[in-house]
Design a protein around this motif. Structure first.
Motif, PDB file in Angstrom:
ATOM      1  N   LEU A 164       0.749  -1.224  -0.024  1.00 26.78           N
ATOM      2  CA  LEU A 164      -0.074   0.048  -0.074  1.00 26.78           C
ATOM      3  C   LEU A 164       0.861   1.303  -0.027  1.00 26.78           C
ATOM      4  CD1 LEU A 164      -2.653  -1.118   2.597  1.00 26.78           C
ATOM      5  CD2 LEU A 164      -2.512  -1.684   0.157  1.00 26.78           C
ATOM      6  N   THR A 165       0.394   2.327  -0.628  1.00 29.66           N
ATOM      7  CA  THR A 165       1.160   3.703  -0.595  1.00 29.66           C
ATOM      8  C   THR A 165       0.293   4.787  -0.584  1.00 29.66           C
ATOM      9  OG1 THR A 165       2.899   4.876  -1.760  1.00 29.66           O
ATOM     10  CG2 THR A 165       1.397   3.707  -3.070  1.00 29.66           C
ATOM     11  N   GLY A 166       0.680   6.116  -0.298  1.00 32.95           N
ATOM     12  CA  GLY A 166      -0.084   6.991  -0.293  1.00 32.95           C
ATOM     13  C   GLY A 166       0.310   7.872   0.928  1.00 32.95           C
ATOM     14  N   PRO A 183       5.359  -8.378  -4.589  1.00 32.62           N
ATOM     15  CA  PRO A 183       4.096  -8.491  -4.306  1.00 32.62           C
ATOM     16  C   PRO A 183       2.949  -8.701  -5.306  1.00 32.62           C
ATOM     17  CG  PRO A 183       4.727  -6.224  -4.775  1.00 32.62           C
ATOM     18  CD  PRO A 183       5.836  -6.934  -4.610  1.00 32.62           C
ATOM     19  N   GLU A 184       1.892  -9.275  -4.843  1.00 31.52           N
ATOM     20  CA  GLU A 184       0.696  -9.431  -5.834  1.00 31.52           C
ATOM     21  C   GLU A 184       0.215  -8.420  -6.304  1.00 31.52           C
ATOM     22  OE1 GLU A 184      -1.825 -12.520  -4.660  1.00 31.52           O
ATOM     23  OE2 GLU A 184      -0.420 -13.893  -4.552  1.00 31.52           O
ATOM     24  N   LEU A 185       0.488  -7.345  -5.601  1.00 27.92           N
ATOM     25  CA  LEU A 185      -0.455  -6.044  -6.325  1.00 27.92           C
ATOM     26  C   LEU A 185       0.206  -4.902  -5.286  1.00 27.92           C
ATOM     27  CD1 LEU A 185      -3.133  -4.935  -7.493  1.00 27.92           C
ATOM     28  CD2 LEU A 185      -4.291  -5.111  -5.364  1.00 27.92           C
ATOM     29  N   ILE A 186      -0.031  -3.509  -5.968  1.00 29.21           N
ATOM     30  CA  ILE A 186       0.310  -2.568  -5.224  1.00 29.21           C
ATOM     31  C   ILE A 186      -1.022  -1.683  -5.509  1.00 29.21           C
ATOM     32  CG2 ILE A 186       1.679  -0.215  -5.439  1.00 29.21           C
ATOM     33  CD1 ILE A 186       3.980  -1.943  -7.088  1.00 29.21           C
ATOM     34  N   PHE A 187      -1.240  -0.973  -4.267  1.00 27.09           N
ATOM     35  CA  PHE A 187      -2.569  -0.205  -4.228  1.00 27.09           C
ATOM     36  C   PHE A 187      -2.133   1.130  -3.606  1.00 27.09           C
ATOM     37  CE2 PHE A 187      -6.099   1.762  -1.666  1.00 27.09           C
ATOM     38  CZ  PHE A 187      -6.995   1.746  -2.728  1.00 27.09           C
ATOM     39  N   SER A 188      -2.400   2.112  -4.620  1.00 24.91           N
ATOM     40  CA  SER A 188      -2.260   3.612  -4.204  1.00 24.91           C
ATOM     41  C   SER A 188      -3.209   4.309  -3.615  1.00 24.91           C
ATOM     42  CB  SER A 188      -1.391   4.355  -5.170  1.00 24.91           C
ATOM     43  OG  SER A 188      -1.122   5.489  -5.028  1.00 24.91           O
ATOM     44  N   VAL A 207       6.449   4.933  -6.408  1.00 21.82           N
ATOM     45  CA  VAL A 207       6.028   3.734  -6.432  1.00 21.82           C
ATOM     46  C   VAL A 207       5.328   2.970  -7.281  1.00 21.82           C
ATOM     47  CG1 VAL A 207       4.649   2.197  -4.549  1.00 21.82           C
ATOM     48  CG2 VAL A 207       6.025   4.260  -3.817  1.00 21.82           C
ATOM     49  N   ILE A 208       4.375   3.882  -7.896  1.00 20.01           N
ATOM     50  CA  ILE A 208       3.710   3.241  -8.879  1.00 20.01           C
ATOM     51  C   ILE A 208       4.549   3.073 -10.537  1.00 20.01           C
ATOM     52  CG2 ILE A 208       1.680   3.924 -10.656  1.00 20.01           C
ATOM     53  CD1 ILE A 208       0.635   5.275  -8.294  1.00 20.01           C
ATOM     54  N   LEU A 209       5.351   4.032 -10.499  1.00 25.45           N
ATOM     55  CA  LEU A 209       6.404   3.962 -11.711  1.00 25.45           C
ATOM     56  C   LEU A 209       7.095   2.625 -11.526  1.00 25.45           C
ATOM     57  CD1 LEU A 209       7.813   7.663 -12.267  1.00 25.45           C
ATOM     58  CD2 LEU A 209       6.029   6.317 -13.502  1.00 25.45           C
ATOM     59  N   ALA A 210       7.678   2.306 -10.344  1.00 23.56           N
ATOM     60  CA  ALA A 210       8.509   1.293  -9.919  1.00 23.56           C
ATOM     61  C   ALA A 210       7.788  -0.078 -10.051  1.00 23.56           C
ATOM     62  CB  ALA A 210       9.210   1.295  -8.550  1.00 23.56           C
ATOM     63  N   ARG A 244       5.345  -0.750 -12.091  1.00 32.85           N
ATOM     64  CA  ARG A 244       5.083  -0.809 -13.616  1.00 32.85           C
ATOM     65  C   ARG A 244       6.210  -1.333 -14.114  1.00 32.85           C
ATOM     66  NH1 ARG A 244       1.915  -0.094 -17.997  1.00 32.85           N
ATOM     67  NH2 ARG A 244       0.253  -0.473 -16.395  1.00 32.85           N
ATOM     68  N   MET A 245       7.615  -0.864 -13.780  1.00 31.44           N
ATOM     69  CA  MET A 245       8.839  -1.459 -14.288  1.00 31.44           C
ATOM     70  C   MET A 245       9.135  -2.785 -13.766  1.00 31.44           C
ATOM     71  SD  MET A 245      11.117   2.168 -13.395  1.00 31.44           S
ATOM     72  CE  MET A 245      12.699   1.191 -13.272  1.00 31.44           C
ATOM     73  N   ALA A 246       8.467  -3.227 -12.708  1.00 34.79           N
ATOM     74  CA  ALA A 246       8.533  -4.560 -12.233  1.00 34.79           C
ATOM     75  C   ALA A 246       7.644  -5.393 -12.634  1.00 34.79           C
ATOM     76  CB  ALA A 246       8.806  -4.245 -10.595  1.00 34.79           C
ATOM     77  N   GLY A 247       6.620  -4.971 -13.300  1.00 35.08           N
ATOM     78  CA  GLY A 247       5.612  -5.839 -13.956  1.00 35.08           C
ATOM     79  C   GLY A 247       4.563  -6.232 -12.954  1.00 35.08           C
ATOM     80  N   ILE A 248       4.264  -5.369 -11.850  1.00 33.59           N
ATOM     81  CA  ILE A 248       3.300  -5.646 -10.638  1.00 33.59           C
ATOM     82  C   ILE A 248       2.178  -4.930 -11.082  1.00 33.59           C
ATOM     83  CG2 ILE A 248       2.895  -5.587  -8.348  1.00 33.59           C
ATOM     84  CD1 ILE A 248       5.208  -7.426  -9.187  1.00 33.59           C
ATOM     85  N   PRO A 249       1.117  -5.711 -10.963  1.00 36.38           N
ATOM     86  CA  PRO A 249      -0.165  -5.075 -11.205  1.00 36.38           C
ATOM     87  C   PRO A 249      -0.408  -3.659 -10.150  1.00 36.38           C
ATOM     88  CG  PRO A 249      -0.640  -7.136 -11.128  1.00 36.38           C
ATOM     89  CD  PRO A 249       0.544  -7.049 -10.616  1.00 36.38           C
ATOM     90  N   VAL A 250      -0.911  -2.803 -10.682  1.00 36.39           N
ATOM     91  CA  VAL A 250      -1.093  -1.357  -9.840  1.00 36.39           C
ATOM     92  C   VAL A 250      -2.476  -0.829  -9.869  1.00 36.39           C
ATOM     93  CG1 VAL A 250      -0.377   1.025  -9.804  1.00 36.39           C
ATOM     94  CG2 VAL A 250       1.235  -0.705 -10.214  1.00 36.39           C
TER      95      VAL A 250
END
Length: 361
Positions: free
Chosen positions: A9-11, A97-102, A111-114, A116-122
């Motif tokens: 989680l981020t924000g 992680p399985e997911l990043i939620f912002s 965090v979101i840019l990273a 996407r670079m790592a191929g993790i769903p955002v």
């Protein structure tokens, strides 16, 4: 023994960019997820998360502020964002992680840019009618965007979007009027007006309240959340008036003790007032001080019959007192309108919606 799936989680930056994350952490943990939080070192999100969830892994990254106005820091902060992207990327590659939620805010962009670079769903959540600058920059890199207002969906570009509606922290419904009155030192024999300007306070609201305090106290008691460093010690001991810099754990009790609220028009707060059936006078941030999102929020709530609105540019002692009078006169009409509003999502329901976009789904 298999390890628990991880979600990040981020924000941050304001309490409004953290409150939804606070709400969904318990259901995510109950579903068996190992929750990690990425935030800034000095942002309010660090204190809010660490105080609410001791032991939950909190990872600090660098983050520059994104400004719509000229500042010399606009030339240096992009390097901070770049450093934050590298820090977040290393962490994400390690955690997988399985997911990043912002929930938005400046710290979420790297965090979101990273991710996407790592191929993790955002997945991103936007609370206001029009996306904030951080979310606007990040949305093209997201897999899905959830919105509170249906009017927001057309503003989302290059990502799928769904209006999920508001999510309200369940503990807000557990407030005690008696505890709130006791915290404020009030008798409960008169109507109570709660004035709050957000986690950072509002000079406009503070001045309006204090300039008209004698007139207000003729008919009501006042609880005033004035923001960090904005207490007026000359008013200590004023009968019927209680001032606090900021309240966290006892906020649910103060809300329960209130008969009406004067507030800015941040989306998270006004939907909480709506869920609590608390009539409101909204004084949104002016277009000169913001991108105008609070003005749109306030107008939609006024149109629905949930609020009175006083534009910041029109605030004087007299206009403020008149607007409070309208709030008091229209209390029952507002409550009737609020009772017809759609029920908000529970944190459990929102967590399930978010997890539909995880890599394991």
């Amino acid at each position: 023994m298999t390890s628990s799936p991880i979600i990040i989680l981020t924000g941050g930056g304001t309490a409004g960019h953290v409150s939804l994350n606070q709400a969904i952490i318990p259901p995510l943990k109950n579903m068996g997820y190992d929750v990690h939080y990425i935030g800034s070192r000095d942002g309010i999100e660090k204190k809010l998360i660490e105080d609410s969830f001791p032991g939950l892994p909190y990872h600090e990254i660098r983050s520059g502020k994104l400004r719509r106005y000229f500042s010399m820091k606009n030339f240096t902060d992009p390097f901070k964002v770049g450093a934050g992207v590298l820090q977040a990327y290393r962490l994400i590659r390690k955690l997988r992680p399985e997911l990043i939620f912002s929930k938005g805010g400046f710290v979420s962009v790297p965090v979101i840019l990273a991710g996407r670079m790592a191929g993790i769903p955002v997945v991103i959540h936007e609370s206001d009618v029009t996306p904030g600058l951080a979310n606007k920059l990040a949305m093209p890199f997201a897999d899905h965007v959830f919105t509170v207002f249906p009017e927001t969906v057309p503003h989302v570009k290059k990502a799928e979007a769904t209006c999920s509606g508001p999510v309200i922290r369940p503990e807000l419904f557990e407030g005690s009027k008696e505890a709130g009155l006791r915290l404020a030192g009030l008798s409960g024999k008169r109507p109570v007006l709660l004035v709050m300007g957000g986690s950072q306070g509002s000079a406009v609201l503070n001045e309006a309240v204090r300039s008209q305090l004698p007139a207000l106290l003729r008919t009501m008691d006042v609880i005033h959340l004035c923001g960090q460093g904005h207490l007026d010690r000359t008013l200590d001991g004023t009968e019927g008036y209680a001032q606090f810099e900021y309240v966290t754990g006892g906020l649910k009790d103060l809300l329960k003790a209130a008969d009406g609220v004067v507030s800015r028009a941040g989306s998270n707060s006004i939907f909480e007032f709506l869920a609590l059936r608390l009539p409101m006078l909204l004084i949104p941030l002016s277009a000169e001080k913001s991108r105008g999102d609070q003005i749109l929020n306030a107008r939609l709530f006024a149109k629905a019959g949930f609020a009175e609105v006083l534009e910041e540019e029109r605030v004087t002692g007299e206009s403020f007192l008149e607007a409070v009078g309208k709030l008091n006169s229209n209390t029952q009409r507002m409550i009737l309108s609020m009772e017809k509003a759609e029920a908000p999502k529970t944190p459990e329901e929102m967590a399930e919606l978010i997890l539909r976009h995880s890599s394991s789904s």
